[in-house]
Structure formats: C-alpha cells, structure tokens
Write a protein that holds these residues in place. Structure first.
Motif, PDB file in Angstrom:
ATOM      1  N   LEU A 117       0.825  -1.204   0.000  1.00 55.66           N
ATOM      2  CA  LEU A 117       0.000   0.000   0.000  1.00 55.66           C
ATOM      3  C   LEU A 117       0.860   1.255   0.000  1.00 55.66           C
ATOM      4  O   LEU A 117       0.544   2.235  -0.681  1.00 55.66           O
ATOM      5  CB  LEU A 117      -0.931   0.007   1.215  1.00 55.66           C
ATOM      6  CG  LEU A 117      -2.173  -0.888   1.133  1.00 55.66           C
ATOM      7  CD1 LEU A 117      -2.857  -0.956   2.485  1.00 55.66           C
ATOM      8  CD2 LEU A 117      -3.138  -0.362   0.071  1.00 55.66           C
ATOM      9  N   ALA A 120       2.015   1.834  -3.330  1.00 54.59           N
ATOM     10  CA  ALA A 120       0.928   2.231  -4.225  1.00 54.59           C
ATOM     11  C   ALA A 120       0.670   3.734  -4.214  1.00 54.59           C
ATOM     12  O   ALA A 120      -0.128   4.231  -5.017  1.00 54.59           O
ATOM     13  CB  ALA A 120      -0.364   1.499  -3.850  1.00 54.59           C
ATOM     14  N   THR A 121       1.339   4.465  -3.326  1.00 54.24           N
ATOM     15  CA  THR A 121       1.170   5.919  -3.309  1.00 54.24           C
ATOM     16  C   THR A 121       2.048   6.601  -4.359  1.00 54.24           C
ATOM     17  O   THR A 121       2.141   7.828  -4.374  1.00 54.24           O
ATOM     18  CB  THR A 121       1.506   6.503  -1.920  1.00 54.24           C
ATOM     19  OG1 THR A 121       2.858   6.176  -1.581  1.00 54.24           O
ATOM     20  CG2 THR A 121       0.567   5.944  -0.862  1.00 54.24           C
ATOM     21  N   LEU A 274      -2.756  -0.391  -9.478  1.00 52.60           N
ATOM     22  CA  LEU A 274      -3.331  -0.354  -8.136  1.00 52.60           C
ATOM     23  C   LEU A 274      -3.978  -1.682  -7.755  1.00 52.60           C
ATOM     24  O   LEU A 274      -4.433  -1.854  -6.620  1.00 52.60           O
ATOM     25  CB  LEU A 274      -4.362   0.770  -8.039  1.00 52.60           C
ATOM     26  CG  LEU A 274      -3.800   2.184  -8.212  1.00 52.60           C
ATOM     27  CD1 LEU A 274      -4.913   3.218  -8.172  1.00 52.60           C
ATOM     28  CD2 LEU A 274      -2.761   2.482  -7.142  1.00 52.60           C
ATOM     29  N   LEU A 304      -6.078   3.379  -2.195  1.00 55.31           N
ATOM     30  CA  LEU A 304      -6.298   3.066  -3.604  1.00 55.31           C
ATOM     31  C   LEU A 304      -7.252   4.063  -4.251  1.00 55.31           C
ATOM     32  O   LEU A 304      -7.042   4.491  -5.390  1.00 55.31           O
ATOM     33  CB  LEU A 304      -6.850   1.639  -3.744  1.00 55.31           C
ATOM     34  CG  LEU A 304      -5.945   0.524  -3.194  1.00 55.31           C
ATOM     35  CD1 LEU A 304      -6.575  -0.833  -3.441  1.00 55.31           C
ATOM     36  CD2 LEU A 304      -4.571   0.593  -3.829  1.00 55.31           C
ATOM     37  N   ALA A 308      -6.269   6.612  -7.260  1.00 51.43           N
ATOM     38  CA  ALA A 308      -7.042   6.591  -8.506  1.00 51.43           C
ATOM     39  C   ALA A 308      -7.585   7.980  -8.838  1.00 51.43           C
ATOM     40  O   ALA A 308      -7.578   8.403 -10.002  1.00 51.43           O
ATOM     41  CB  ALA A 308      -8.188   5.585  -8.381  1.00 51.43           C
TER      42      ALA A 308
END
Length: 334
Positions: A117, A120-121, A274, A304, A308
């Motif tokens: 996570l 994922a940034t 993602l 997420l 997005a």
C-alpha cells in the motif's frame, strides 16, 4: 471522400481498441506478477536471508535471465543511442534498484499488504512532480485525492499505535513509492524508442551494479540457498523461491509493464497497477497467514481510491499524467 473516410476511421478505432485491450492485459498481468514479490520475499527473509542480500539475488538472477534471452532472441534490442543511456541509467537506479531495495526493506519490517500500500502511493509523488518540478497547476480533485491517500495510509499503518509503529519501515515503503514513480516517469519515455527487452536487460544490469556497491557479491549467503522456506504450508528450497521471485515477480512483470506503456497512456497503466495491493493482501493471507484489521482494510481502500482520483484528475487535465517528454517531443523542442 466521406464514404471512404468512414471505413478508415472505423479501422483506426478497431486498431486502437485492440491496442488498448493488449495494453490492459499486459498491465493487469504485470500488476498480478509484481504482487507476488512480497509474499515470496517474506518467506525467504523468514528463512534467514537479509533484505539487501535478497535484493542482490533477485536482480542478479533476473539480469542473467534477461541478458541470455536478449542475446538469444533479439540482440538488436541491446542497441541504444545518445540520451537513451541517460534514461536507462535513471530507470536502472530508480525503477529497478531503488524500488526493489526499499520495498524489500519495508517488507522485512511491515506486513506485506501494508508495504504494498505504501508503494501504491506512487501516483502522489507523480502529482507532486508535475506540480513542483514541471510547475503545472493541478485540479482541486488531485489534492483531495492526495489527502484521501494520506489519511488511508495513516489508517493502514495504524499510526495511533505509536508503540508498535515501525517508522523506519514506513519511510522505506514511501521510498519504494518514490522509486516506483520513477519507474513510470522514466519507463514511459524510454520505451517510445527502445525495445522493452533491451530496456529491461540493461536496467537490471545497472541496478545490479548499484546494489553491489552496498551489498558486495562476496557477502551474499550463497551457501544458504539450500535452506528451507515455508510458503503456503509447503516447505520449499530457498533457491527455488528466489528463482520464482526472479522470473515470476521480476522479469515477467517488468517486461509486461514496459510493453503495456506502448499501448496505454501511463495514467491507465498506473491505475491498473493499483491492483497490486489487493492481490498482495490475498497472497499474503493465503501463503503467509497475514491478515489486516478492519481499520487497515478501510485505510487500504482509501489509499487506492485516493491514488485513482489523483490519476484520473491529472489525466483529464493534462492528458497523460506520467508523460514527461518522449523522443518525438524532444525533436519538436530542439
């Protein structure tokens, strides 16, 4: 002219649709394959291999496999010119060495899903690059998305549990996100003129050289590769898991990810990326028995969603959020 123009437009639309489908399939495959790296790496580290040493082994084996494949299948893919080498250097340092080094370091300290996570940034760092380096105004939605992602990270990392929070692990996870941003920013530029297999091969070799400065080859525990790793209740040799890590979690996703950037705008590719944290969370639960609390799950969804929102908002504003300057642009700006 009108009658003949319509079939041409229809044919162009069909080609664009087919290209988009190919790019989407490649990006999804890359996300799923990349997601396997966390659980595989964690099982090897639990068997006694350090995160830095595992990074060297993963990149080294992947580099050998990529080089052999390039020489056997397409030697011409290894030819680069001029500025391509500068971009290859950046991709190797950030997209390969940095991203893997920081991610494995984070996995050693944090649950796999939380480390993923944090990585994922990356879209947040891309947005900050666009705003403060390229000096482009960003829509309000981008800042809202960044705020949502940060709040989600706070929940996923459970920052209120100060006594158990591994601040170093969080910083390492954010370091992997910063390098992952470089993967998209530089990767999109270099694949416009270079073959993905050649890009992967040379960047892996550059990454291996960079990692070797901090993890010399003679410090890597080759003698311990016959130890056992536990994965999904099955005992496997460490060397076998590392081979899976090099092939399934490195060569395959890097090739698929780079190839997808030839068919999709980086905004779409990074949004599909993602998928990684969700797949990683499922794999970590299945293979390692790791699970997330309710606040962590909600925080993960917020991360997420925020990432997005950042991607979609920048895409609507600038067309291609991760696009910096491709080969054709350089000719126009000279």
């Amino acid at each position: 002219m009108t009658g003949s123009g319509q079939p041409r437009r229809a044919a162009a639309e069909r080609r664009a649709g087919a290209s988009g489908a190919v790019g989407t399939s490649l990006a999804v495959a890359a996300a799923v394959a990349f997601a396997s790296s966390g659980p595989l790496a964690k099982s090897v580290m639990d068997a006694g291999v350090g995160s830095g040493q595992l990074t060297w082994l993963r990149i080294g084996l992947a580099a050998v496999l990529a080089l052999v494949s390039a020489l056997a299948l397409h030697p011409g893919s290894l030819r680069f010119h001029g500025r391509d080498w500068v971009e290859m250097l950046g991709f190797g340092l950030f997209g390969v060495a940095g991203a893997q080094w920081f991610f494995f370091a984070a996995v050693a300290r944090l649950p796999v899903a939380v480390a993923m996570l944090l990585e994922a940034t990356a879209p947040v760092f891309v947005a900050l690059w666009v705003r403060f380096v390229r000096r482009r105004r960003l829509p309000v939605a981008v800042w809202l998305g960044i705020g949502l992602a940060i709040a989600g990270l706070a929940a996923a990392a459970q920052v209120w549990q100060v006594s158990t929070l591994d601040a170093i692990g969080v910083l390492e996870g954010l370091g992997s996100a910063l390098c992952a941003a470089g993967y998209f920013l530089i990767g999109q530029r270099v694949v416009t003129t270079c073959d993905p297999l050649g890009v992967l091969t040379v960047s892996l070799l550059i990454g291996l050289l960079a990692v070797s400065f901090t993890i010399p080859p003679w410090t890597v525990p080759f003698s311990g590769l016959d130890a056992s790793a536990l994965l999904g209740g099955v005992v496997l040799p460490v060397w076998f898991v590392i081979t899976m890590l090099a092939v399934v979690s490195t060569v395959v996703p890097y090739l698929c990810g780079l190839a997808s950037l030839r068919h999709l705008p980086p905004s779409a590719a990074s949004v599909l990326g993602l998928l990684e944290p969700g797949v990683a969370a499922v794999l970590a639960w299945w293979l390692l028995g790791q699970s997330l609390t309710a606040p962590q799950l909600l925080g993960g969804l917020a991360v997420l969603a925020g990432a997005a929102v950042v991607q979609v908002a920048i895409h609507r504003r600038a067309g291609t959020p991760l696009h910096v300057t491709n080969h054709r642009d350089r000719h126009h700006t000279r």
